[in-house]
Design a protein around this motif. Structure first.
Motif, mmCIF file in Angstrom:
data_model
loop_
_atom_site.group_PDB
_atom_site.id
_atom_site.type_symbol
_atom_site.label_atom_id
_atom_site.label_comp_id
_atom_site.label_asym_id
_atom_site.label_seq_id
_atom_site.Cartn_x
_atom_site.Cartn_y
_atom_site.Cartn_z
ATOM 1 N N GLU A 30 -59.430 20.962 -59.253
ATOM 2 C CA GLU A 30 -58.138 20.508 -59.721
ATOM 3 C C GLU A 30 -57.619 19.596 -58.217
ATOM 4 O O GLU A 30 -57.115 18.696 -58.252
ATOM 5 N N GLU A 31 -57.634 20.505 -57.158
ATOM 6 C CA GLU A 31 -57.041 20.074 -55.980
ATOM 7 C C GLU A 31 -57.873 18.609 -55.372
ATOM 8 O O GLU A 31 -57.186 17.845 -54.806
ATOM 9 N N SER A 32 -59.109 18.800 -55.495
ATOM 10 C CA SER A 32 -59.789 17.626 -54.729
ATOM 11 C C SER A 32 -60.076 16.655 -55.889
ATOM 12 O O SER A 32 -60.111 15.303 -55.172
ATOM 13 N N ARG A 33 -59.927 16.883 -57.244
ATOM 14 C CA ARG A 33 -60.137 15.571 -57.925
ATOM 15 C C ARG A 33 -58.735 15.168 -58.698
ATOM 16 O O ARG A 33 -58.915 13.954 -59.120
ATOM 17 N N VAL A 34 -58.054 16.093 -59.321
ATOM 18 C CA VAL A 34 -56.859 15.686 -60.220
ATOM 19 C C VAL A 34 -55.472 15.486 -59.128
ATOM 20 O O VAL A 34 -54.747 14.540 -59.638
ATOM 21 N N VAL A 35 -55.403 16.251 -58.376
ATOM 22 C CA VAL A 35 -54.067 16.355 -57.627
ATOM 23 C C VAL A 35 -54.049 14.666 -56.924
ATOM 24 O O VAL A 35 -52.754 13.984 -57.097
ATOM 25 N N PRO A 36 -55.070 14.064 -56.297
ATOM 26 C CA PRO A 36 -54.997 12.710 -55.797
ATOM 27 C C PRO A 36 -54.846 11.660 -57.080
ATOM 28 O O PRO A 36 -54.079 10.903 -56.858
ATOM 29 N N LEU A 37 -55.278 12.033 -58.059
ATOM 30 C CA LEU A 37 -55.064 11.087 -59.274
ATOM 31 C C LEU A 37 -53.509 11.063 -59.522
ATOM 32 O O LEU A 37 -52.615 10.028 -60.131
ATOM 33 N N ILE A 38 -52.841 12.363 -59.768
ATOM 34 C CA ILE A 38 -51.408 12.566 -60.025
ATOM 35 C C ILE A 38 -50.602 11.792 -59.042
ATOM 36 O O ILE A 38 -49.701 11.115 -59.115
ATOM 37 N N ARG A 39 -51.151 12.080 -57.556
ATOM 38 C CA ARG A 39 -50.111 11.323 -56.583
ATOM 39 C C ARG A 39 -50.111 9.831 -56.651
ATOM 40 O O ARG A 39 -49.371 9.228 -56.241
ATOM 41 N N SER A 40 -51.305 9.172 -56.977
ATOM 42 C CA SER A 40 -51.402 7.897 -57.130
ATOM 43 C C SER A 40 -51.127 7.152 -58.427
ATOM 44 O O SER A 40 -50.938 6.080 -58.582
ATOM 45 N N HIS A 41 -51.008 7.868 -59.547
ATOM 46 C CA HIS A 41 -50.669 7.292 -60.867
ATOM 47 C C HIS A 41 -49.592 8.015 -61.640
ATOM 48 O O HIS A 41 -48.895 7.019 -62.440
ATOM 49 N N VAL A 42 -48.888 9.054 -61.159
ATOM 50 C CA VAL A 42 -47.997 9.436 -62.163
ATOM 51 C C VAL A 42 -46.772 9.357 -61.154
ATOM 52 O O VAL A 42 -46.744 9.669 -60.146
ATOM 53 N N THR A 43 -45.660 8.820 -61.943
ATOM 54 C CA THR A 43 -44.312 8.611 -61.113
ATOM 55 C C THR A 43 -43.682 9.893 -60.712
ATOM 56 O O THR A 43 -43.802 10.662 -61.651
ATOM 57 N N PRO A 44 -42.804 9.706 -59.930
ATOM 58 C CA PRO A 44 -42.107 10.834 -59.516
ATOM 59 C C PRO A 44 -41.010 11.265 -60.624
ATOM 60 O O PRO A 44 -40.765 12.375 -61.101
ATOM 61 N N GLY A 45 -40.476 10.342 -61.239
ATOM 62 C CA GLY A 45 -39.489 10.503 -62.583
ATOM 63 C C GLY A 45 -40.205 11.236 -63.446
ATOM 64 O O GLY A 45 -39.729 12.011 -64.149
ATOM 65 N N TRP A 46 -41.459 10.523 -64.002
ATOM 66 C CA TRP A 46 -42.309 11.487 -65.103
ATOM 67 C C TRP A 46 -42.421 12.764 -64.639
ATOM 68 O O TRP A 46 -42.357 13.915 -65.445
ATOM 69 N N TRP A 47 -42.863 13.124 -63.563
ATOM 70 C CA TRP A 47 -43.277 14.294 -63.041
ATOM 71 C C TRP A 47 -42.100 15.233 -62.979
ATOM 72 O O TRP A 47 -42.345 16.477 -63.573
ATOM 73 N N GLU A 48 -41.023 14.928 -62.540
ATOM 74 C CA GLU A 48 -39.818 15.568 -62.679
ATOM 75 C C GLU A 48 -39.450 16.094 -63.805
ATOM 76 O O GLU A 48 -39.084 17.304 -64.370
ATOM 77 N N GLU A 49 -39.324 15.037 -65.015
ATOM 78 C CA GLU A 49 -39.002 15.351 -66.201
ATOM 79 C C GLU A 49 -40.135 16.253 -66.776
ATOM 80 O O GLU A 49 -39.717 17.164 -67.715
ATOM 81 N N ALA A 50 -41.453 16.064 -66.504
ATOM 82 C CA ALA A 50 -42.336 17.155 -66.968
ATOM 83 C C ALA A 50 -42.150 18.399 -66.575
ATOM 84 O O ALA A 50 -42.364 19.563 -67.272
ATOM 85 N N GLY A 51 -41.801 18.510 -65.346
ATOM 86 C CA GLY A 51 -41.342 19.897 -64.668
ATOM 87 C C GLY A 51 -40.184 20.589 -65.408
ATOM 88 O O GLY A 51 -40.338 22.028 -65.586
#
Length: 157
Positions: free
Chosen positions: A77-98
């Motif tokens: 998850e840390e090596s493959r997915v977290v970089p994708l989240i950082r580069s493709h998911v907007t902070p606004g979407w992430w905060e709402e999802a949180g």
């Protein structure tokens, strides 16, 4: 409690984060499928650990299995997915999802919040405190942190 929270965390990823990431990065399907399979495998172990009491050697074996599964899962998850989240998911979407995800933790929220803050680096912690509602920040500082620290001391010595 931690096992229940881990199950909820995985369910939240499978239901909310992975579908969104799949829509943004279709080539991530293979790794997300692997992570979902890991979640199911860990949930099977969690179910055994939280079910009826079994002999200690069986429980110890399940704990070792969960440890191995979880560490391999986190590495992926840390090596493959977290970089994708950082580069493709907007902070606004992430905060709402949180915010949505936090609703699913119910009575585990105090421990999960403190656990999250314990694992966060300084920058992440500062961001969480800057964006969390005042009530949650106060509860964390007055109660949740100490309860988490007591629990962590019981578990980890």
């Amino acid at each position: 409690m931690q096992l229940r929270a881990l199950h909820h965390h995985h369910s939240d990823e499978d239901a909310n984060i992975w579908p969104h990431l799949r829509s943004l990065v279709p080539e991530a399907t293979e790794v997300l499928d692997r992570l979902e399979a890991d979640h199911q495998e860990m949930d099977d172990v969690i179910e055994r650990l939280t079910g009826p009491r079994r002999p200690a050697p069986e429980q110890a074996s399940d704990l070792r299995s969960l440890h191995t599964l979880l560490n391999a899962h986190l590495d992926l998850e840390e090596s493959r997915v977290v970089p994708l989240i950082r580069s493709h998911v907007t902070p606004g979407w992430w905060e709402e999802a949180g915010k949505e995800v936090s609703k699913n933790h119910g009575r585990d929220l105090p421990m999960v919040a403190a656990w999250t803050l314990d694992a966060a680096d300084e920058e992440q912690r500062a961001h969480i405190f800057a964006t969390a509602p005042l009530l949650l920040r106060v509860l964390y500082r007055l109660s949740w942190r100490r309860a988490y620290e007591r629990r962590a001391a019981q578990v980890f010595g």
